[in-house]
Design an enzyme around this catalytic site. Structure first.
Site, mmCIF file in Angstrom:
data_model
loop_
_atom_site.group_PDB
_atom_site.id
_atom_site.type_symbol
_atom_site.label_atom_id
_atom_site.label_comp_id
_atom_site.label_asym_id
_atom_site.label_seq_id
_atom_site.Cartn_x
_atom_site.Cartn_y
_atom_site.Cartn_z
ATOM 1 N N GLY A 198 0.841 -1.194 0.000
ATOM 2 C CA GLY A 198 0.000 0.000 0.000
ATOM 3 C C GLY A 198 0.873 1.240 0.000
ATOM 4 O O GLY A 198 0.685 2.168 -0.776
ATOM 5 N N GLU B 279 7.306 3.500 3.859
ATOM 6 C CA GLU B 279 7.584 4.728 4.599
ATOM 7 C C GLU B 279 8.991 5.275 4.394
ATOM 8 O O GLU B 279 9.595 5.805 5.329
ATOM 9 C CB GLU B 279 7.347 4.466 6.090
ATOM 10 C CG GLU B 279 8.265 3.425 6.746
ATOM 11 C CD GLU B 279 7.776 1.987 6.705
ATOM 12 O OE1 GLU B 279 8.279 1.171 7.492
ATOM 13 O OE2 GLU B 279 6.890 1.669 5.887
ATOM 14 N N HIS C 271 -0.718 6.543 7.751
ATOM 15 C CA HIS C 271 0.075 5.418 8.271
ATOM 16 C C HIS C 271 1.564 5.634 7.979
ATOM 17 O O HIS C 271 2.407 5.533 8.886
ATOM 18 C CB HIS C 271 -0.419 4.108 7.629
ATOM 19 C CG HIS C 271 0.270 2.894 8.173
ATOM 20 N ND1 HIS C 271 -0.211 2.192 9.256
ATOM 21 C CD2 HIS C 271 1.407 2.257 7.792
ATOM 22 C CE1 HIS C 271 0.612 1.178 9.521
ATOM 23 N NE2 HIS C 271 1.595 1.203 8.643
ATOM 24 N N GLU C 272 1.881 5.962 6.720
ATOM 25 C CA GLU C 272 3.296 6.141 6.363
ATOM 26 C C GLU C 272 3.887 7.354 7.086
ATOM 27 O O GLU C 272 5.055 7.358 7.466
ATOM 28 C CB GLU C 272 3.472 6.278 4.843
ATOM 29 C CG GLU C 272 2.854 5.169 3.995
ATOM 30 C CD GLU C 272 3.100 3.746 4.498
ATOM 31 O OE1 GLU C 272 4.132 3.501 5.161
ATOM 32 O OE2 GLU C 272 2.264 2.870 4.234
ATOM 33 N N HIS D 275 4.917 6.503 10.566
ATOM 34 C CA HIS D 275 6.212 5.809 10.596
ATOM 35 C C HIS D 275 7.380 6.781 10.751
ATOM 36 O O HIS D 275 8.457 6.371 11.188
ATOM 37 C CB HIS D 275 6.416 5.018 9.297
ATOM 38 C CG HIS D 275 5.932 3.608 9.362
ATOM 39 N ND1 HIS D 275 6.351 2.708 10.328
ATOM 40 C CD2 HIS D 275 5.077 2.925 8.563
ATOM 41 C CE1 HIS D 275 5.772 1.527 10.111
ATOM 42 N NE2 HIS D 275 4.978 1.635 9.051
ATOM 43 N N GLU E 206 5.061 -1.593 13.469
ATOM 44 C CA GLU E 206 3.736 -1.555 12.841
ATOM 45 C C GLU E 206 2.585 -1.379 13.825
ATOM 46 O O GLU E 206 1.592 -0.728 13.506
ATOM 47 C CB GLU E 206 3.527 -2.806 11.980
ATOM 48 C CG GLU E 206 4.474 -2.882 10.787
ATOM 49 C CD GLU E 206 4.376 -1.690 9.821
ATOM 50 O OE1 GLU E 206 3.453 -0.858 9.970
ATOM 51 O OE2 GLU E 206 5.226 -1.600 8.921
ATOM 52 N N ASP F 204 9.119 -12.282 4.415
ATOM 53 C CA ASP F 204 8.052 -12.097 3.416
ATOM 54 C C ASP F 204 7.023 -13.227 3.479
ATOM 55 O O ASP F 204 5.861 -13.035 3.129
ATOM 56 C CB ASP F 204 8.640 -12.021 1.998
ATOM 57 C CG ASP F 204 9.349 -10.695 1.745
ATOM 58 O OD1 ASP F 204 8.895 -9.672 2.302
ATOM 59 O OD2 ASP F 204 10.342 -10.676 1.009
ATOM 60 N N TYR G 86 0.519 -5.517 13.056
ATOM 61 C CA TYR G 86 -0.217 -4.253 12.939
ATOM 62 C C TYR G 86 -1.376 -4.224 13.938
ATOM 63 O O TYR G 86 -1.494 -3.313 14.758
ATOM 64 C CB TYR G 86 -0.802 -4.102 11.530
ATOM 65 C CG TYR G 86 0.185 -3.970 10.400
ATOM 66 C CD1 TYR G 86 0.371 -2.754 9.752
ATOM 67 C CD2 TYR G 86 0.918 -5.066 9.947
ATOM 68 C CE1 TYR G 86 1.247 -2.629 8.683
ATOM 69 C CE2 TYR G 86 1.807 -4.948 8.886
ATOM 70 C CZ TYR G 86 1.976 -3.733 8.259
ATOM 71 O OH TYR G 86 2.847 -3.609 7.210
#
Length: 496
Positions: free
Chosen positions: A161, A164, A188-189, A192, A211, A268, A276
């Site tokens: 999405g 940051e 959100h970013e 960060h 997160e 990953d 989160y």
């Protein structure tokens, strides 16, 4: 017309660009010269120093193959110079090169993308409120330490999405929704900039420190700028997502813990909403215990104490116990950080709007679709929450009726569209498989690829769905980012 390149270093991919100790425990400063074709320009997660003609010998040409210097100094090339003077973890190293344009949207914010007026105008409109968000962030968490907060809208293959990267946040084009709600990803970013970029998790086993804090901070910024109802919808969607992740990891409970063991694990492969949303729930639980004013003071002290450091869960808990004496008697800190599943004192959010949406979703089970007047003022988030609270499988005829009335399969908001298409696949309503294929081919964001591919290949039988999934992937994979490609391949490995 022109090539476009971008990097993605989180979680452990900085090593694929330059030799480094690729761990957030090691912080680095850097300077860079990017030599690019003259018609293109470059951006970095760093301060832009200069754009100038190349200078002979500056590219360490004595270390490089013959003829390198003449290529470096060609008249068709230009050098962009950057400097990052603040120590950052390697995963925040980033650059992009392309035919870039930009729009000014605030005193310290430009929005960049490929030089397409329609994209730039839409992005500038979507993110017009950015300066107000930065100001709210500063009220909550102290000064913004990175000078600029620029945004780069990437091509659709970008797998996240947002990312940051300091001074130059990377965003998926799917956040441009046309109603400013995409700004929540920017919130959100932005958050960060304090939690993640200033204070960083020591390694990926403590990813929730980045997160969970940032999700909490994002919702506080959204509440201040867009109101409490928006923040609660955001929290409710997250609560639903957290419960679904518990189901996903039911055979591997280690990854339902906040602090987990990732020895020999590729981060990953276990990336999820747990850090989160469970992290958010933990901080929200502390806020409820000590009250918001006290918690706000605590966060300011926490950021001031550990800025530009990389820390672990133990360090956070010791600091919490020192600043809030007796907290461990009120909240089971070990259960929250090392226990599996969702603790009993986690909390589903409540607001009138939230209750109304969930009860409308429950009424669907009794065969009642919402009336037009009940949903007249709904935006993407309301629909997303509604769809997430419907049963996983409904009658194909109900899927068709829902779409006929509300055109959800055509939504410009991918959160809504993908939630609807997931429901259609699970309900075996084949009328929408064309739309599923189109979506999987036009978007590379893992948040959408993961549920759609999983819905197609999960479960017994479903041979047609599995054939469709394999065909679409073989046709679309070249357009996916390598990280996204790996994720789809691991879904196939598990279910096919």
């Amino acid at each position: 017309k022109h090539p476009f390149v971008y990097t993605q270093c989180q979680c452990i991919h900085a090593r694929s660009i330059f030799p480094c100790q690729d761990t957030p425990a090691a912080r680095i400063r850097y300077s860079a010269l990017l030599n690019v074709p003259r018609e293109l320009s470059a951006v970095m997660s760093a301060r832009h120093v200069d754009r100038r003609s190349p200078v002979s010998g500056e590219g360490h040409s004595h270390l490089l193959p013959g003829g390198f210097n003449s290529l470096w100094c060609s008249e068709t090339r230009v050098v962009e110079e950057f400097q990052m003077n603040q120590p950052i973890p390697p995963y925040l190293f980033a650059f992009a090169v392309g035919e870039l344009g930009f729009r000014e949207v605030g005193p310290r914010t430009r929005v960049y993308s490929e030089a397409v007026d329609s994209v730039l105008d839409a992005a500038a409109k979507e993110f017009a409120g950015t300066e107000e968000m930065i100001r709210q962030g500063e009220k909550l968490f102290g000064d913004y330490d990175w000078e600029r907060f620029d945004l780069l809208v990437l091509p659709p293959s970008f797998p996240y999405g947002g990312m940051e990267n300091p001074r130059m946040v990377f965003l998926t084009p799917t956040v441009i929704k046309g109603d400013a709600s995409g700004a929540q990803v920017v919130a959100h970013e932005l958050a960060h900039s304090w939690t993640g970029n200033l204070i960083t998790n020591m390694n990926n086993e403590h990813f929730w420190l980045n997160e969970g804090f940032t999700t909490y901070a994002e919702r506080r910024i959204v509440e201040a700028v867009q109101g409490e109802d928006r923040a609660i919808l955001n929290t409710g969607i997250g609560w639903k997502g957290l419960n679904e992740e518990m189901e996903r990891f039911k055979d591997n409970l280690e990854f339902t813990k906040l602090k987990n063991n990732q020895e020999g694990v590729d981060p990953d492969d276990v990336y999820s909403e747990v850090p989160y949303e469970k992290g958010f729930q933990f901080l929200w639980r502390i806020e409820r215990q000590i009250g918001r004013p006290a918690f706000d003071e605590f966060i300011k002290k926490y950021i001031a104490t550990f800025k530009f450091k990389s820390i672990d869960t133990h360090t956070f808990l010791e600091f919490l116990k020192a600043k809030v004496p007796g907290i461990e008697k009120e909240i089971d800190l070990v259960l929250w950080t090392e226990g599996t599943g969702i603790p009993p004192d986690a909390y589903e959010p409540v607001s009138n709007l939230y209750i109304k949406i969930v009860s409308l979703a429950n009424e669907f089970k009794l065969g009642r679709m919402p009336r037009e007047d009940e949903v007249a003022d709904w935006r993407g988030q309301e629909w997303e929450l509604y769809l997430e609270n419907l049963p996983k499988v409904i009658e194909a005829s109900q899927v068709l009726a829902l779409d006929e009335r509300y055109r959800l399969s055509e939504s410009k908001d991918y959160e809504v569209k993908v939630a609807f298409l997931q429901l259609a696949i699970m309900s075996q309503c084949r009328n929408f498989y064309g739309e599923v294929e189109k979506t999987l081919k036009e978007v590379g964001r893992m948040k959408y690829l993961r549920p759609l591919y999983r819905a197609l290949v999960q479960g017994k039988g479903k041979e047609e769905d599995k054939i469709l999934a394999k065909r679409v992937f073989s046709e679309a994979r070249e357009c996916y980012h390598p990280i996204a490609r790996g994720v789809v391949e691991s879904i196939f490995a598990k279910h096919l």
